[in-house]
Motif scaffolding. Structure first.
Motif, PDB file in Angstrom:
ATOM      1  N   LYS A  98      15.280  40.894  34.209  1.00 31.80           N
ATOM      2  CA  LYS A  98      13.915  40.388  34.051  1.00 31.80           C
ATOM      3  C   LYS A  98      13.665  39.931  32.612  1.00 31.80           C
ATOM      4  O   LYS A  98      12.970  38.941  32.370  1.00 31.80           O
ATOM      5  CB  LYS A  98      12.917  41.475  34.450  1.00 31.80           C
ATOM      6  N   ALA A  99      14.265  40.654  31.666  1.00 33.32           N
ATOM      7  CA  ALA A  99      14.108  40.281  30.260  1.00 33.32           C
ATOM      8  C   ALA A  99      14.728  38.912  29.995  1.00 33.32           C
ATOM      9  O   ALA A  99      14.190  38.109  29.232  1.00 33.32           O
ATOM     10  CB  ALA A  99      14.765  41.333  29.364  1.00 33.32           C
ATOM     11  N   ALA A 100      15.867  38.633  30.636  1.00 30.09           N
ATOM     12  CA  ALA A 100      16.535  37.346  30.453  1.00 30.09           C
ATOM     13  C   ALA A 100      15.672  36.196  30.951  1.00 30.09           C
ATOM     14  O   ALA A 100      15.650  35.117  30.357  1.00 30.09           O
ATOM     15  CB  ALA A 100      17.877  37.356  31.185  1.00 30.09           C
ATOM     16  N   GLN A 101      14.944  36.435  32.039  1.00 30.72           N
ATOM     17  CA  GLN A 101      14.040  35.410  32.552  1.00 30.72           C
ATOM     18  C   GLN A 101      12.898  35.156  31.578  1.00 30.72           C
ATOM     19  O   GLN A 101      12.498  34.011  31.355  1.00 30.72           O
ATOM     20  CB  GLN A 101      13.482  35.839  33.915  1.00 30.72           C
ATOM     21  N   GLN A 102      12.365  36.218  31.004  1.00 35.76           N
ATOM     22  CA  GLN A 102      11.244  36.083  30.069  1.00 35.76           C
ATOM     23  C   GLN A 102      11.681  35.464  28.745  1.00 35.76           C
ATOM     24  O   GLN A 102      10.916  34.734  28.110  1.00 35.76           O
ATOM     25  CB  GLN A 102      10.623  37.459  29.792  1.00 35.76           C
ATOM     26  N   ALA A 103      12.918  35.733  28.345  1.00 33.80           N
ATOM     27  CA  ALA A 103      13.390  35.305  27.031  1.00 33.80           C
ATOM     28  C   ALA A 103      13.603  33.799  26.931  1.00 33.80           C
ATOM     29  O   ALA A 103      13.534  33.238  25.841  1.00 33.80           O
ATOM     30  CB  ALA A 103      14.686  36.031  26.691  1.00 33.80           C
ATOM     31  N   GLY A 104      13.851  33.160  28.059  1.00 40.65           N
ATOM     32  CA  GLY A 104      14.109  31.720  28.015  1.00 40.65           C
ATOM     33  C   GLY A 104      15.400  31.417  27.285  1.00 40.65           C
ATOM     34  O   GLY A 104      16.451  31.966  27.592  1.00 40.65           O
ATOM     35  N   GLU A 105      15.317  30.550  26.265  1.00 42.75           N
ATOM     36  CA  GLU A 105      16.513  30.163  25.509  1.00 42.75           C
ATOM     37  C   GLU A 105      16.929  31.232  24.499  1.00 42.75           C
ATOM     38  O   GLU A 105      18.080  31.284  24.072  1.00 42.75           O
ATOM     39  CB  GLU A 105      16.253  28.838  24.774  1.00 42.75           C
ATOM     40  N   ASP A 106      15.994  32.070  24.104  1.00 37.40           N
ATOM     41  CA  ASP A 106      16.281  33.098  23.090  1.00 37.40           C
ATOM     42  C   ASP A 106      16.850  34.351  23.749  1.00 37.40           C
ATOM     43  O   ASP A 106      16.159  35.345  23.930  1.00 37.40           O
ATOM     44  CB  ASP A 106      15.009  33.432  22.306  1.00 37.40           C
ATOM     45  N   LYS A 107      18.121  34.295  24.107  1.00 34.65           N
ATOM     46  CA  LYS A 107      18.751  35.425  24.792  1.00 34.65           C
ATOM     47  C   LYS A 107      19.636  36.224  23.842  1.00 34.65           C
ATOM     48  O   LYS A 107      20.779  36.566  24.170  1.00 34.65           O
ATOM     49  CB  LYS A 107      19.557  34.937  26.001  1.00 34.65           C
ATOM     50  N   SER A 108      19.122  36.517  22.665  1.00 34.62           N
ATOM     51  CA  SER A 108      19.862  37.375  21.743  1.00 34.62           C
ATOM     52  C   SER A 108      19.804  38.803  22.269  1.00 34.62           C
ATOM     53  O   SER A 108      18.896  39.177  23.024  1.00 34.62           O
ATOM     54  CB  SER A 108      19.256  37.311  20.343  1.00 34.62           C
ATOM     55  N   ILE A 109      20.774  39.610  21.872  1.00 34.19           N
ATOM     56  CA  ILE A 109      20.823  40.985  22.373  1.00 34.19           C
ATOM     57  C   ILE A 109      19.587  41.765  21.933  1.00 34.19           C
ATOM     58  O   ILE A 109      19.055  42.588  22.694  1.00 34.19           O
ATOM     59  CB  ILE A 109      22.120  41.689  21.912  1.00 34.19           C
ATOM     60  N   ASP A 110      19.088  41.509  20.715  1.00 36.31           N
ATOM     61  CA  ASP A 110      17.888  42.210  20.229  1.00 36.31           C
ATOM     62  C   ASP A 110      16.673  41.886  21.101  1.00 36.31           C
ATOM     63  O   ASP A 110      15.886  42.776  21.447  1.00 36.31           O
ATOM     64  CB  ASP A 110      17.588  41.817  18.781  1.00 36.31           C
ATOM     65  N   THR A 111      16.541  40.597  21.460  1.00 40.47           N
ATOM     66  CA  THR A 111      15.414  40.183  22.298  1.00 40.47           C
ATOM     67  C   THR A 111      15.511  40.816  23.679  1.00 40.47           C
ATOM     68  O   THR A 111      14.513  41.307  24.230  1.00 40.47           O
ATOM     69  CB  THR A 111      15.389  38.647  22.438  1.00 40.47           C
ATOM     70  N   LEU A 112      16.705  40.825  24.254  1.00 41.62           N
ATOM     71  CA  LEU A 112      16.880  41.393  25.596  1.00 41.62           C
ATOM     72  C   LEU A 112      16.609  42.896  25.612  1.00 41.62           C
ATOM     73  O   LEU A 112      16.012  43.416  26.559  1.00 41.62           O
ATOM     74  CB  LEU A 112      18.298  41.107  26.102  1.00 41.62           C
ATOM     75  N   ILE A 113      17.051  43.583  24.572  1.00 44.72           N
ATOM     76  CA  ILE A 113      16.803  45.031  24.504  1.00 44.72           C
ATOM     77  C   ILE A 113      15.306  45.306  24.357  1.00 44.72           C
ATOM     78  O   ILE A 113      14.742  46.182  25.034  1.00 44.72           O
ATOM     79  CB  ILE A 113      17.585  45.661  23.336  1.00 44.72           C
ATOM     80  N   ARG A 114      14.657  44.545  23.484  1.00 43.90           N
ATOM     81  CA  ARG A 114      13.216  44.741  23.260  1.00 43.90           C
ATOM     82  C   ARG A 114      12.419  44.495  24.542  1.00 43.90           C
ATOM     83  O   ARG A 114      11.581  45.314  24.940  1.00 43.90           O
ATOM     84  CB  ARG A 114      12.735  43.809  22.138  1.00 43.90           C
ATOM     85  N   LEU A 115      12.702  43.373  25.217  1.00 51.08           N
ATOM     86  CA  LEU A 115      11.980  43.054  26.457  1.00 51.08           C
ATOM     87  C   LEU A 115      12.386  43.993  27.583  1.00 51.08           C
ATOM     88  O   LEU A 115      11.573  44.334  28.446  1.00 51.08           O
ATOM     89  CB  LEU A 115      12.265  41.605  26.854  1.00 51.08           C
ATOM     90  N   GLY A 116      13.658  44.432  27.556  1.00 52.72           N
ATOM     91  CA  GLY A 116      14.114  45.379  28.576  1.00 52.72           C
ATOM     92  C   GLY A 116      13.398  46.714  28.455  1.00 52.72           C
ATOM     93  O   GLY A 116      12.991  47.310  29.459  1.00 52.72           O
ATOM     94  N   LEU A 117      13.229  47.194  27.243  1.00 52.40           N
ATOM     95  CA  LEU A 117      12.502  48.436  27.009  1.00 52.40           C
ATOM     96  C   LEU A 117      11.044  48.308  27.450  1.00 52.40           C
ATOM     97  O   LEU A 117      10.455  49.261  27.974  1.00 52.40           O
ATOM     98  CB  LEU A 117      12.588  48.821  25.525  1.00 52.40           C
ATOM     99  N   LYS A 118      10.486  47.121  27.211  1.00 52.43           N
ATOM    100  CA  LYS A 118       9.099  46.881  27.626  1.00 52.43           C
ATOM    101  C   LYS A 118       8.984  46.961  29.141  1.00 52.43           C
ATOM    102  O   LYS A 118       8.009  47.524  29.677  1.00 52.43           O
ATOM    103  CB  LYS A 118       8.650  45.511  27.127  1.00 52.43           C
TER     104      LYS A 118
END
Length: 231
Positions: A207-227
């Motif tokens: 779900k985090a990957a869908q929200q992240a769009g083009e910005d699929k850095s590991i930090d972004t995915l972890i942050r959105l995943g935790l959310k």
């Protein structure tokens, strides 16, 4: 049991290729993704093979990489998904796309493949979500640019053998290519190390990957995943 073939491309059809291996032509069924990576007729090619032996036939299925081969094996365990439907799905979705679709329970994406309706798509998500989270897919092969013909590719290879110009002041360094599947797997591992179950971490990262769009850095995915996990 045939596990791998390397030979000369003799013919490429809509859903198969004939590989000439020491004078013997092998008919290998493959996804459009794998077929698009093959060289033109007369070129050398190698494919990973899964052999299906039945009472009335022996079929060979070829794959450009181990990730696609593992997905094929996994998909064909689902009731209603035969080899033909599995290849159709792998023709429209890359291994990384499939990983995201299952994590996000995106049945609409699965229904893009011919032969897969809502009922089968729901069954695929239900049966494979947990299994897919445990897959070790390895590197995913990238298809060649559709606008680049084999002859042009060969020409570029010849040009690359020429000494490089000493003047590199105006040349920006190339950015490394990062495979999305590796980033997704690393993000899942990070959440698992934080104490979350692999399945729930897998779903949250999807779900985090869908929200992240083009910005699929590991930090972004972890942050959105935790959310997602704390919601």
């Amino acid at each position: 049991m045939i596990a791998k073939l390397r030979g000369i491309v003799d013919f490429i059809g809509e859903d198969s290729v004939i590989l000439d291996v020491n004078g013997v032509g092998y008919l290998v069924f493959a996804s459009r993704r794998t077929l698009s990576m093959l060289p033109a007729k007369g070129g050398d090619a190698g494919l990973m093979i899964e052999t299906h032996v039945r009472e009335d036939h022996i079929h060979l299925y070829g794959f450009a990489d181990n990730a696609e081969k593992q997905w094929f094996s996994l998909l064909t365990t689902v009731q209603g998904v035969g080899a033909k439907v599995a290849l159709a799905l792998l023709s429209v979705l890359t291994p990384t796309d499939l990983l995201r679709a299952l994590a996000a329970q995106d049945t609409t994406a699965l229904c893009r493949a011919p032969g897969i309706g809502p009922k089968v798509a729901t069954r695929i998500v239900g049966e494979l979500k947990d299994k897919a989270a445990k897959l070790n897919l390895g590197p995913v092969a990238a298809p060649a640019s559709p606008t680049e013909e084999p002859a042009k590719t060969a020409a570029k290879s010849k040009k690359s053998t020429k000494p490089a110009s000493k003047d590199t002041t105006d040349t920006a360094p190339e950015e490394p290519v990062v495979d999305d599947s590796v980033v997704l797997a690393d993000a899942v591992s990070a959440l698992v190390n934080l104490g979350y179950g692999r399945s729930e971490a897998f779903g949250a990262v999807g779900k985090a990957a869908q929200q992240a769009g083009e910005d699929k850095s590991i930090d972004t995915l972890i942050r959105l995943g935790l959310k997602e996990l704390s919601a």
